[in-house]
Design a protein around this motif. Sequence first.
Motif, PDB file in Angstrom:
ATOM      1  N   THR A  42       0.863  -1.077  -0.093  1.00 20.21           N
ATOM      2  CA  THR A  42      -0.081   0.155   0.124  1.00 20.21           C
ATOM      3  C   THR A  42       0.582   1.467  -0.114  1.00 20.21           C
ATOM      4  O   THR A  42       0.380   2.366  -0.486  1.00 20.21           O
ATOM      5  CB  THR A  42      -1.028   0.221   1.202  1.00 20.21           C
ATOM      6  N   TYR A  43       2.102   1.124   0.280  1.00 25.17           N
ATOM      7  CA  TYR A  43       2.877   2.336   0.633  1.00 25.17           C
ATOM      8  C   TYR A  43       3.536   2.573  -0.813  1.00 25.17           C
ATOM      9  O   TYR A  43       4.198   3.806  -0.864  1.00 25.17           O
ATOM     10  CB  TYR A  43       4.122   2.241   1.553  1.00 25.17           C
ATOM     11  N   ILE A  44       3.414   1.712  -1.763  1.00 29.37           N
ATOM     12  CA  ILE A  44       3.779   2.135  -3.151  1.00 29.37           C
ATOM     13  C   ILE A  44       2.650   2.597  -4.143  1.00 29.37           C
ATOM     14  O   ILE A  44       1.598   1.892  -4.047  1.00 29.37           O
ATOM     15  CB  ILE A  44       4.423   0.914  -3.931  1.00 29.37           C
ATOM     16  N   PRO A  45       2.718   3.775  -4.487  1.00 24.24           N
ATOM     17  CA  PRO A  45       1.616   4.318  -5.284  1.00 24.24           C
ATOM     18  C   PRO A  45       1.400   3.926  -6.741  1.00 24.24           C
ATOM     19  O   PRO A  45       2.442   3.283  -7.276  1.00 24.24           O
ATOM     20  CB  PRO A  45       1.845   5.929  -5.573  1.00 24.24           C
ATOM     21  N   PHE A  46       0.564   3.977  -7.383  1.00 27.62           N
ATOM     22  CA  PHE A  46      -0.006   3.716  -8.656  1.00 27.62           C
ATOM     23  C   PHE A  46       0.288   2.143  -8.804  1.00 27.62           C
ATOM     24  O   PHE A  46       0.921   1.953  -9.897  1.00 27.62           O
ATOM     25  CB  PHE A  46       1.084   4.502  -9.765  1.00 27.62           C
ATOM     26  N   HIS A  47      -0.708   1.442  -8.280  1.00 30.25           N
ATOM     27  CA  HIS A  47      -0.452   0.015  -8.331  1.00 30.25           C
ATOM     28  C   HIS A  47      -0.662  -0.594  -9.780  1.00 30.25           C
ATOM     29  O   HIS A  47       0.148  -1.400 -10.165  1.00 30.25           O
ATOM     30  CB  HIS A  47      -1.575  -0.949  -7.474  1.00 30.25           C
ATOM     31  N   ARG A  48      -1.630  -0.021 -10.622  1.00 29.61           N
ATOM     32  CA  ARG A  48      -2.033  -0.743 -12.028  1.00 29.61           C
ATOM     33  C   ARG A  48      -0.757   0.043 -12.743  1.00 29.61           C
ATOM     34  O   ARG A  48      -0.337  -1.058 -13.558  1.00 29.61           O
ATOM     35  CB  ARG A  48      -3.512  -0.225 -12.551  1.00 29.61           C
ATOM     36  N   LEU A  49      -0.458   1.080 -12.767  1.00 37.96           N
ATOM     37  CA  LEU A  49       0.711   1.502 -13.841  1.00 37.96           C
ATOM     38  C   LEU A  49       2.075   0.576 -13.460  1.00 37.96           C
ATOM     39  O   LEU A  49       2.696   0.333 -14.087  1.00 37.96           O
ATOM     40  CB  LEU A  49       0.848   2.882 -13.190  1.00 37.96           C
ATOM     41  N   ASP A  50       2.334   0.505 -12.059  1.00 39.69           N
ATOM     42  CA  ASP A  50       3.359  -0.443 -11.574  1.00 39.69           C
ATOM     43  C   ASP A  50       3.405  -1.815 -12.225  1.00 39.69           C
ATOM     44  O   ASP A  50       4.291  -2.114 -12.725  1.00 39.69           O
ATOM     45  CB  ASP A  50       3.439  -0.244 -10.084  1.00 39.69           C
ATOM     46  N   VAL A  51       2.130  -2.480 -11.979  1.00 40.95           N
ATOM     47  CA  VAL A  51       1.821  -3.752 -12.727  1.00 40.95           C
ATOM     48  C   VAL A  51       2.274  -3.782 -14.216  1.00 40.95           C
ATOM     49  O   VAL A  51       2.901  -4.331 -14.884  1.00 40.95           O
ATOM     50  CB  VAL A  51       0.718  -4.204 -12.417  1.00 40.95           C
ATOM     51  N   TYR A  52       1.629  -2.592 -15.129  1.00 39.23           N
ATOM     52  CA  TYR A  52       2.051  -2.599 -16.388  1.00 39.23           C
ATOM     53  C   TYR A  52       3.295  -2.343 -16.698  1.00 39.23           C
ATOM     54  O   TYR A  52       4.075  -2.980 -17.704  1.00 39.23           O
ATOM     55  CB  TYR A  52       1.188  -1.567 -17.074  1.00 39.23           C
ATOM     56  N   VAL A  53       4.051  -1.287 -15.956  1.00 45.61           N
ATOM     57  CA  VAL A  53       5.431  -1.133 -16.459  1.00 45.61           C
ATOM     58  C   VAL A  53       6.338  -2.455 -16.075  1.00 45.61           C
ATOM     59  O   VAL A  53       6.982  -2.496 -16.886  1.00 45.61           O
ATOM     60  CB  VAL A  53       5.927  -0.038 -15.505  1.00 45.61           C
ATOM     61  N   SER A  54       6.155  -2.869 -15.034  1.00 47.41           N
ATOM     62  CA  SER A  54       6.974  -4.109 -14.750  1.00 47.41           C
ATOM     63  C   SER A  54       6.699  -5.185 -15.646  1.00 47.41           C
ATOM     64  O   SER A  54       7.477  -5.908 -16.122  1.00 47.41           O
ATOM     65  CB  SER A  54       6.615  -4.515 -13.176  1.00 47.41           C
ATOM     66  N   ALA A  84      13.651  -4.963  -7.229  1.00 49.91           N
ATOM     67  CA  ALA A  84      12.621  -3.951  -7.413  1.00 49.91           C
ATOM     68  C   ALA A  84      11.309  -4.598  -6.843  1.00 49.91           C
ATOM     69  O   ALA A  84      10.473  -3.976  -6.283  1.00 49.91           O
ATOM     70  CB  ALA A  84      12.536  -3.036  -8.534  1.00 49.91           C
ATOM     71  N   VAL A  85      10.856  -5.745  -7.179  1.00 49.16           N
ATOM     72  CA  VAL A  85       9.447  -6.195  -6.922  1.00 49.16           C
ATOM     73  C   VAL A  85       9.652  -6.855  -5.604  1.00 49.16           C
ATOM     74  O   VAL A  85       8.672  -7.562  -4.894  1.00 49.16           O
ATOM     75  CB  VAL A  85       9.036  -7.132  -8.084  1.00 49.16           C
ATOM     76  N   THR A  86      11.091  -7.244  -4.830  1.00 45.57           N
ATOM     77  CA  THR A  86      10.980  -7.888  -3.639  1.00 45.57           C
ATOM     78  C   THR A  86      10.345  -7.447  -2.330  1.00 45.57           C
ATOM     79  O   THR A  86       9.638  -8.106  -1.819  1.00 45.57           O
ATOM     80  CB  THR A  86      12.456  -7.917  -3.227  1.00 45.57           C
ATOM     81  N   PRO A  87      10.038  -6.078  -2.518  1.00 43.38           N
ATOM     82  CA  PRO A  87       9.203  -5.276  -1.318  1.00 43.38           C
ATOM     83  C   PRO A  87       7.819  -6.133  -1.481  1.00 43.38           C
ATOM     84  O   PRO A  87       7.105  -6.358  -0.402  1.00 43.38           O
ATOM     85  CB  PRO A  87       9.131  -3.985  -1.960  1.00 43.38           C
ATOM     86  N   ALA A  88       7.282  -6.208  -2.711  1.00 46.13           N
ATOM     87  CA  ALA A  88       5.804  -6.915  -2.815  1.00 46.13           C
ATOM     88  C   ALA A  88       5.923  -8.462  -2.246  1.00 46.13           C
ATOM     89  O   ALA A  88       4.939  -8.702  -1.472  1.00 46.13           O
ATOM     90  CB  ALA A  88       5.481  -6.736  -4.102  1.00 46.13           C
ATOM     91  N   ASN A  89       7.016  -9.230  -2.454  1.00 43.99           N
ATOM     92  CA  ASN A  89       7.018 -10.562  -1.899  1.00 43.99           C
ATOM     93  C   ASN A  89       7.374 -10.610  -0.389  1.00 43.99           C
ATOM     94  O   ASN A  89       6.666 -11.227   0.223  1.00 43.99           O
ATOM     95  CB  ASN A  89       8.072 -11.391  -2.686  1.00 43.99           C
ATOM     96  N   ILE A  90       8.029  -9.500   0.063  1.00 43.67           N
ATOM     97  CA  ILE A  90       8.406  -9.559   1.503  1.00 43.67           C
ATOM     98  C   ILE A  90       6.939  -9.162   2.243  1.00 43.67           C
ATOM     99  O   ILE A  90       6.678  -9.524   3.124  1.00 43.67           O
ATOM    100  CB  ILE A  90       9.311  -8.620   1.946  1.00 43.67           C
ATOM    101  N   HIS A  91       6.263  -8.194   1.575  1.00 45.38           N
ATOM    102  CA  HIS A  91       5.043  -7.570   2.117  1.00 45.38           C
ATOM    103  C   HIS A  91       3.991  -8.807   2.283  1.00 45.38           C
ATOM    104  O   HIS A  91       3.279  -9.130   3.129  1.00 45.38           O
ATOM    105  CB  HIS A  91       4.423  -6.528   1.067  1.00 45.38           C
TER     106      HIS A  91
END
Length: 139
Positions: A42-54, A84-91
Amino acid sequence: MTSASRREIFKRSVLVFVFFWFFFGSLAHFLFTRAEAGIVPTYIPFHRLDVYVSGVLEMLGAIGVLFKRARSWAGIGLFLLTIAVTPANIHMAMHWRSYPEVSPWILNARLVFQVIFLAGIWWSTGASKYYAPFYKGKH
């Protein structure tokens, strides 16, 4: 068969795995965008955009490892993207109750796999050749 040729076969097999992992993973970003966005902390903004860019970056990296001239640079990019996506996995591992559809042991095992996978990306793509001069003290 010599040990060098066995090592080369294994290296090629890891490279094929890296390609398929990121190629099909990138498709998931576009086919299952809502689910992918749901694991972004939740502390990372623009979830959909992040998903598309990654997803685009994963696809470009996967295609890049297919070409010898681009392989090392694609490997560096995929290595950095994986970090860069490690925070999501740790979260997810830390907040496993929020993800009842995934077993907690899988969330934790994924973190271990990620470390091994990072080594596989680095080794199989030849990304280490850009790091070697620094590693050997030849800055």
